[in-house]
Design a protein around this motif. Structure first.
Motif, PDB file in Angstrom:
ATOM      1  N   TYR A 280      20.908 -31.028  22.259  1.00  0.00           N
ATOM      2  CA  TYR A 280      21.633 -31.150  21.155  1.00  0.00           C
ATOM      3  C   TYR A 280      21.061 -32.419  20.356  1.00  0.00           C
ATOM      4  O   TYR A 280      21.081 -32.148  18.937  1.00  0.00           O
ATOM      5  CB  TYR A 280      23.074 -31.782  21.785  1.00  0.00           C
ATOM      6  N   ARG A 281      20.684 -33.404  20.899  1.00  0.00           N
ATOM      7  CA  ARG A 281      20.331 -34.396  20.267  1.00  0.00           C
ATOM      8  C   ARG A 281      18.884 -33.881  19.278  1.00  0.00           C
ATOM      9  O   ARG A 281      18.680 -34.631  18.098  1.00  0.00           O
ATOM     10  CB  ARG A 281      19.859 -35.871  21.126  1.00  0.00           C
ATOM     11  N   LYS A 282      17.937 -33.129  19.945  1.00  0.00           N
ATOM     12  CA  LYS A 282      16.749 -32.840  19.293  1.00  0.00           C
ATOM     13  C   LYS A 282      17.209 -31.848  18.102  1.00  0.00           C
ATOM     14  O   LYS A 282      16.609 -31.987  17.095  1.00  0.00           O
ATOM     15  CB  LYS A 282      15.766 -32.079  20.282  1.00  0.00           C
ATOM     16  N   ILE A 283      18.193 -31.078  18.286  1.00  0.00           N
ATOM     17  CA  ILE A 283      18.400 -30.157  17.184  1.00  0.00           C
ATOM     18  C   ILE A 283      19.121 -30.832  15.980  1.00  0.00           C
ATOM     19  O   ILE A 283      18.706 -30.526  15.063  1.00  0.00           O
ATOM     20  CB  ILE A 283      19.337 -28.887  17.788  1.00  0.00           C
ATOM     21  N   LYS A 284      19.955 -31.859  16.421  1.00  0.00           N
ATOM     22  CA  LYS A 284      20.554 -32.755  15.426  1.00  0.00           C
ATOM     23  C   LYS A 284      19.718 -33.700  15.032  1.00  0.00           C
ATOM     24  O   LYS A 284      20.220 -34.452  13.909  1.00  0.00           O
ATOM     25  CB  LYS A 284      21.787 -33.135  15.981  1.00  0.00           C
ATOM     26  N   LYS A 285      18.509 -33.848  15.213  1.00  0.00           N
ATOM     27  CA  LYS A 285      17.450 -35.125  14.894  1.00  0.00           C
ATOM     28  C   LYS A 285      18.375 -36.407  15.271  1.00  0.00           C
ATOM     29  O   LYS A 285      18.175 -37.352  14.380  1.00  0.00           O
ATOM     30  CB  LYS A 285      17.272 -34.914  13.413  1.00  0.00           C
ATOM     31  N   LEU A 286      18.804 -36.418  16.388  1.00  0.00           N
ATOM     32  CA  LEU A 286      19.426 -37.838  16.762  1.00  0.00           C
ATOM     33  C   LEU A 286      18.684 -38.462  17.833  1.00  0.00           C
ATOM     34  O   LEU A 286      19.340 -39.597  18.339  1.00  0.00           O
ATOM     35  CB  LEU A 286      21.073 -37.233  17.329  1.00  0.00           C
TER      36      LEU A 286
END
Length: 289
Positions: A280-286
Protein backbone atom coordinates in the motif's frame (compact mmCIF):
# COMPACT_ATOMS: atom_id res chain seq x y z
CA UNK A 1 18.36 6.80 -16.98
CA UNK A 2 19.20 5.49 -20.44
CA UNK A 3 15.89 4.67 -22.18
CA UNK A 4 17.36 3.19 -25.38
CA UNK A 5 15.62 -0.16 -25.96
CA UNK A 6 18.88 -1.70 -27.17
CA UNK A 7 20.60 -3.23 -24.18
CA UNK A 8 24.32 -3.64 -23.51
CA UNK A 9 25.91 -7.08 -23.81
CA UNK A 10 27.42 -7.63 -20.35
CA UNK A 11 26.56 -11.16 -19.17
CA UNK A 12 24.13 -11.77 -16.33
CA UNK A 13 25.59 -14.28 -13.80
CA UNK A 14 24.76 -17.97 -14.38
CA UNK A 15 24.75 -20.39 -11.43
CA UNK A 16 25.04 -24.13 -12.03
CA UNK A 17 23.10 -25.87 -9.27
CA UNK A 18 24.61 -29.26 -10.16
CA UNK A 19 27.98 -28.18 -8.77
CA UNK A 20 28.83 -30.71 -6.04
CA UNK A 21 30.18 -27.95 -3.80
CA UNK A 22 27.30 -26.34 -1.90
CA UNK A 23 29.77 -23.72 -0.69
CA UNK A 24 30.67 -22.63 -4.22
CA UNK A 25 26.99 -22.51 -5.23
CA UNK A 26 26.13 -20.41 -2.18
CA UNK A 27 29.05 -18.07 -2.90
CA UNK A 28 27.89 -17.61 -6.51
CA UNK A 29 24.31 -16.84 -5.42
CA UNK A 30 25.48 -14.32 -2.80
CA UNK A 31 27.87 -12.59 -5.22
CA UNK A 32 25.19 -12.29 -7.92
CA UNK A 33 22.67 -11.04 -5.36
CA UNK A 34 25.06 -8.38 -4.06
CA UNK A 35 26.25 -7.18 -7.47
CA UNK A 36 23.23 -7.66 -9.74
CA UNK A 37 20.08 -8.74 -7.91
CA UNK A 38 19.52 -11.22 -10.74
CA UNK A 39 21.04 -14.48 -11.95
CA UNK A 40 20.12 -17.48 -14.04
CA UNK A 41 20.16 -21.03 -12.69
CA UNK A 42 20.86 -24.10 -14.82
CA UNK A 43 20.71 -27.80 -13.91
CA UNK A 44 18.04 -26.78 -11.40
CA UNK A 45 16.03 -30.00 -11.37
CA UNK A 46 12.86 -28.82 -13.13
CA UNK A 47 12.35 -31.17 -16.11
CA UNK A 48 12.73 -29.45 -19.49
CA UNK A 49 9.63 -31.24 -20.78
CA UNK A 50 7.57 -29.84 -17.91
CA UNK A 51 8.74 -26.31 -18.76
CA UNK A 52 7.81 -26.94 -22.40
CA UNK A 53 4.33 -28.14 -21.41
CA UNK A 54 3.83 -25.12 -19.15
CA UNK A 55 4.64 -22.82 -22.05
CA UNK A 56 2.45 -24.72 -24.49
CA UNK A 57 -0.75 -24.48 -22.42
CA UNK A 58 -0.03 -20.81 -21.72
CA UNK A 59 0.39 -20.04 -25.41
CA UNK A 60 -2.81 -21.90 -26.25
CA UNK A 61 -4.76 -19.82 -23.74
CA UNK A 62 -3.71 -16.51 -25.27
CA UNK A 63 -4.61 -17.77 -28.75
CA UNK A 64 -8.24 -18.33 -27.69
CA UNK A 65 -11.01 -15.93 -28.81
CA UNK A 66 -11.35 -12.88 -26.56
CA UNK A 67 -14.70 -14.06 -25.15
CA UNK A 68 -13.16 -17.29 -23.86
CA UNK A 69 -10.21 -15.53 -22.27
CA UNK A 70 -12.55 -13.04 -20.62
CA UNK A 71 -14.32 -15.91 -18.86
CA UNK A 72 -11.53 -15.77 -16.26
CA UNK A 73 -11.51 -12.00 -15.75
CA UNK A 74 -12.36 -10.68 -12.31
CA UNK A 75 -16.00 -9.75 -11.60
CA UNK A 76 -16.91 -6.15 -12.44
CA UNK A 77 -17.42 -5.21 -8.78
CA UNK A 78 -14.23 -6.96 -7.59
CA UNK A 79 -11.00 -5.29 -6.48
CA UNK A 80 -9.11 -8.55 -6.98
CA UNK A 81 -5.90 -8.31 -9.02
CA UNK A 82 -6.14 -11.93 -10.17
CA UNK A 83 -7.50 -13.23 -13.47
CA UNK A 84 -7.10 -12.32 -17.13
CA UNK A 85 -6.23 -8.72 -18.02
CA UNK A 86 -6.09 -7.60 -21.68
CA UNK A 87 -3.88 -4.71 -22.74
CA UNK A 88 -5.39 -1.26 -22.27
CA UNK A 89 -4.93 1.15 -25.22
CA UNK A 90 -5.37 4.07 -22.78
CA UNK A 91 -2.24 3.08 -20.86
CA UNK A 92 0.70 2.71 -23.21
CA UNK A 93 3.32 2.43 -20.45
CA UNK A 94 2.73 -1.34 -20.58
CA UNK A 95 1.58 -3.32 -23.57
CA UNK A 96 0.80 -6.87 -22.59
CA UNK A 97 -2.06 -9.23 -21.89
CA UNK A 98 -1.57 -11.26 -18.75
CA UNK A 99 -3.14 -14.02 -16.68
CA UNK A 100 -2.35 -14.06 -12.96
CA UNK A 101 -3.43 -16.45 -10.21
CA UNK A 102 -2.19 -18.06 -7.00
CA UNK A 103 -0.64 -21.51 -7.21
CA UNK A 104 0.44 -22.20 -3.57
CA UNK A 105 -0.56 -22.86 -0.84
CA UNK A 106 -3.85 -24.59 -1.71
CA UNK A 107 -5.85 -22.38 0.67
CA UNK A 108 -4.85 -19.30 -1.35
CA UNK A 109 -6.02 -20.67 -4.72
CA UNK A 110 -9.19 -19.45 -6.41
CA UNK A 111 -9.85 -21.81 -9.31
CA UNK A 112 -12.22 -19.27 -10.82
CA UNK A 113 -9.13 -17.74 -12.41
CA UNK A 114 -7.77 -21.01 -13.81
CA UNK A 115 -8.85 -21.41 -17.47
CA UNK A 116 -11.02 -24.34 -18.57
CA UNK A 117 -10.29 -23.97 -22.28
CA UNK A 118 -8.66 -25.07 -24.54
CA UNK A 119 -8.77 -28.80 -23.82
CA UNK A 120 -5.22 -28.79 -22.46
CA UNK A 121 -6.50 -26.38 -19.82
CA UNK A 122 -8.85 -29.01 -18.40
CA UNK A 123 -8.22 -30.78 -15.09
CA UNK A 124 -6.15 -33.31 -17.02
CA UNK A 125 -4.15 -30.61 -18.82
CA UNK A 126 -3.55 -27.14 -17.41
CA UNK A 127 -4.24 -28.03 -13.82
CA UNK A 128 -1.97 -31.08 -13.86
CA UNK A 129 0.84 -29.14 -15.56
CA UNK A 130 0.52 -26.16 -13.22
CA UNK A 131 0.40 -28.28 -10.08
CA UNK A 132 3.42 -30.31 -11.19
CA UNK A 133 5.31 -27.11 -12.00
CA UNK A 134 4.32 -25.67 -8.61
CA UNK A 135 5.81 -28.66 -6.79
CA UNK A 136 9.06 -28.16 -8.66
CA UNK A 137 9.31 -24.39 -8.38
CA UNK A 138 8.63 -24.37 -4.63
CA UNK A 139 11.46 -26.87 -4.15
CA UNK A 140 13.75 -24.73 -6.28
CA UNK A 141 12.90 -21.61 -4.28
CA UNK A 142 13.82 -23.28 -1.01
CA UNK A 143 17.04 -24.59 -2.53
CA UNK A 144 18.11 -21.11 -3.67
CA UNK A 145 17.04 -19.24 -0.54
CA UNK A 146 16.79 -21.64 2.38
CA UNK A 147 13.84 -20.87 4.62
CA UNK A 148 12.16 -18.41 2.25
CA UNK A 149 9.22 -20.64 1.31
CA UNK A 150 7.29 -22.72 3.79
CA UNK A 151 4.11 -21.64 5.53
CA UNK A 152 4.86 -17.92 5.42
CA UNK A 153 4.90 -17.53 1.62
CA UNK A 154 2.41 -17.45 -1.22
CA UNK A 155 3.29 -18.28 -4.83
CA UNK A 156 1.61 -16.41 -7.68
CA UNK A 157 2.14 -17.11 -11.39
CA UNK A 158 1.77 -14.35 -13.93
CA UNK A 159 1.77 -15.31 -17.61
CA UNK A 160 2.73 -12.34 -19.80
CA UNK A 161 1.88 -12.14 -23.51
CA UNK A 162 3.71 -9.43 -25.49
CA UNK A 163 2.57 -9.23 -29.15
CA UNK A 164 4.97 -7.91 -31.82
CA UNK A 165 5.62 -4.15 -31.66
CA UNK A 166 8.44 -1.68 -32.14
CA UNK A 167 6.74 1.33 -30.63
CA UNK A 168 6.13 0.57 -26.95
CA UNK A 169 7.73 -1.05 -23.93
CA UNK A 170 6.15 -4.33 -22.90
CA UNK A 171 6.58 -3.63 -19.18
CA UNK A 172 8.06 -0.36 -17.84
CA UNK A 173 11.06 -0.24 -15.53
CA UNK A 174 10.21 -1.51 -12.05
CA UNK A 175 11.37 -3.57 -9.10
CA UNK A 176 9.19 -6.41 -7.85
CA UNK A 177 7.17 -5.90 -4.67
CA UNK A 178 7.64 -9.56 -3.75
CA UNK A 179 10.63 -11.33 -2.22
CA UNK A 180 11.71 -13.25 -5.28
CA UNK A 181 10.58 -14.02 -8.83
CA UNK A 182 11.52 -17.16 -10.75
CA UNK A 183 10.96 -16.58 -14.45
CA UNK A 184 11.04 -18.68 -17.59
CA UNK A 185 10.36 -17.33 -21.07
CA UNK A 186 10.00 -18.47 -24.62
CA UNK A 187 12.95 -18.07 -26.98
CA UNK A 188 12.14 -14.44 -27.88
CA UNK A 189 14.47 -12.10 -25.92
CA UNK A 190 13.30 -8.88 -24.30
CA UNK A 191 14.05 -8.86 -20.57
CA UNK A 192 16.52 -6.12 -19.59
CA UNK A 193 18.05 -5.12 -16.25
CA UNK A 194 19.52 -1.80 -15.17
CA UNK A 195 23.04 -1.66 -13.72
CA UNK A 196 25.81 0.95 -13.74
CA UNK A 197 23.64 3.46 -15.64
CA UNK A 198 22.98 1.03 -18.51
CA UNK A 199 20.33 -1.43 -19.59
CA UNK A 200 21.63 -4.96 -20.11
CA UNK A 201 19.93 -7.70 -22.12
CA UNK A 202 19.29 -10.95 -20.28
CA UNK A 203 20.59 -13.72 -22.51
CA UNK A 204 18.12 -16.47 -23.37
CA UNK A 205 19.39 -19.84 -22.14
CA UNK A 206 17.22 -22.81 -23.02
CA UNK A 207 15.59 -24.35 -19.90
CA UNK A 208 17.26 -21.90 -17.51
CA UNK A 209 15.29 -20.20 -14.74
CA UNK A 210 15.90 -16.49 -14.21
CA UNK A 211 15.91 -15.44 -10.55
CA UNK A 212 15.08 -11.79 -9.83
CA UNK A 213 15.41 -10.44 -6.29
CA UNK A 214 12.56 -8.22 -5.17
CA UNK A 215 11.96 -5.52 -2.59
CA UNK A 216 11.42 -7.85 0.37
CA UNK A 217 14.78 -9.63 0.10
CA UNK A 218 16.47 -6.25 -0.30
CA UNK A 219 14.77 -5.08 2.90
CA UNK A 220 15.44 -8.33 4.81
CA UNK A 221 19.14 -8.08 3.91
CA UNK A 222 19.19 -4.41 5.01
CA UNK A 223 20.26 -3.42 1.51
CA UNK A 224 23.04 -5.97 1.10
CA UNK A 225 21.22 -7.70 -1.76
CA UNK A 226 19.88 -5.66 -4.67
CA UNK A 227 16.24 -5.49 -5.80
CA UNK A 228 16.90 -5.48 -9.52
CA UNK A 229 15.34 -2.78 -11.71
CA UNK A 230 14.09 -4.45 -14.88
CA UNK A 231 11.78 -4.01 -17.85
CA UNK A 232 10.50 -5.93 -20.87
CA UNK A 233 10.97 -4.79 -24.45
CA UNK A 234 9.02 -5.94 -27.50
CA UNK A 235 10.10 -7.76 -30.63
CA UNK A 236 9.15 -6.34 -34.04
CA UNK A 237 8.06 -9.65 -35.52
CA UNK A 238 7.63 -12.28 -32.81
CA UNK A 239 5.45 -12.68 -29.74
CA UNK A 240 7.34 -12.80 -26.47
CA UNK A 241 5.93 -14.65 -23.46
CA UNK A 242 7.17 -15.06 -19.91
CA UNK A 243 6.08 -17.05 -16.85
CA UNK A 244 7.32 -15.40 -13.64
CA UNK A 245 6.39 -17.05 -10.35
CA UNK A 246 6.26 -14.40 -7.63
CA UNK A 247 7.16 -15.51 -4.11
CA UNK A 248 5.36 -13.18 -1.71
CA UNK A 249 5.18 -13.03 2.08
CA UNK A 250 1.67 -13.58 3.38
CA UNK A 251 -0.01 -10.20 3.64
CA UNK A 252 0.01 -10.08 7.44
CA UNK A 253 3.64 -11.14 7.79
CA UNK A 254 5.97 -8.44 9.12
CA UNK A 255 9.10 -8.06 6.97
CA UNK A 256 12.16 -6.04 7.90
CA UNK A 257 15.95 -6.26 8.23
CA UNK A 258 17.15 -9.50 9.86
CA UNK A 259 18.83 -8.82 13.24
CA UNK A 260 21.96 -10.76 12.26
CA UNK A 261 22.49 -8.38 9.32
CA UNK A 262 22.31 -5.18 11.36
CA UNK A 263 24.43 -3.64 14.11
CA UNK A 264 26.62 -0.68 15.02
CA UNK A 265 28.49 -0.88 11.72
CA UNK A 266 25.35 -1.58 9.70
CA UNK A 267 22.43 0.36 11.19
CA UNK A 268 18.82 -0.26 10.19
CA UNK A 269 18.00 1.17 6.76
CA UNK A 270 14.37 0.05 6.53
CA UNK A 271 11.43 -0.09 8.91
CA UNK A 272 9.61 -3.36 9.51
CA UNK A 273 6.18 -3.50 7.84
CA UNK A 274 3.59 -6.10 7.04
CA UNK A 275 3.74 -7.03 3.36
CA UNK A 276 0.23 -5.68 2.85
CA UNK A 277 1.19 -2.32 4.40
CA UNK A 278 4.39 -2.18 2.36
CA UNK A 279 2.52 -2.72 -0.91
CA UNK A 280 0.00 0.00 0.00
CA UNK A 281 2.72 2.49 0.97
CA UNK A 282 4.81 1.84 -2.14
CA UNK A 283 1.85 2.21 -4.49
CA UNK A 284 0.79 5.41 -2.71
CA UNK A 285 4.44 6.60 -2.53
CA UNK A 286 4.30 6.83 1.28
CA UNK A 287 7.46 4.89 2.13
CA UNK A 288 9.86 6.75 4.40
CA UNK A 289 12.95 4.69 3.48
Amino acid sequence: MNVDKRGQTKKIPVVDLSDPSDELVAHAVVKASEEWGIFQVVNHGIPADLMRRLQEVGRQFFELPAAEKESVTRPVDSQDIKGYFPKDPKHLKAWDDHLIHNIWPPASINYRYWPNNPSDYSDDGFRDVTEEYTRNVTKLTEKIVEGLGGDEAEYVIRINYYPPSDSVIGAPAHTDLCALALLVSNEVPGLQVFKDDHWFDVEYINSAVIVLLGDQIMRMSNGRYKNVLHRSTMDKEKTRMSWPVLVEPKHGLVVGPLPELTGDENPLKFESLTFQDYVYRKIKKLLRD
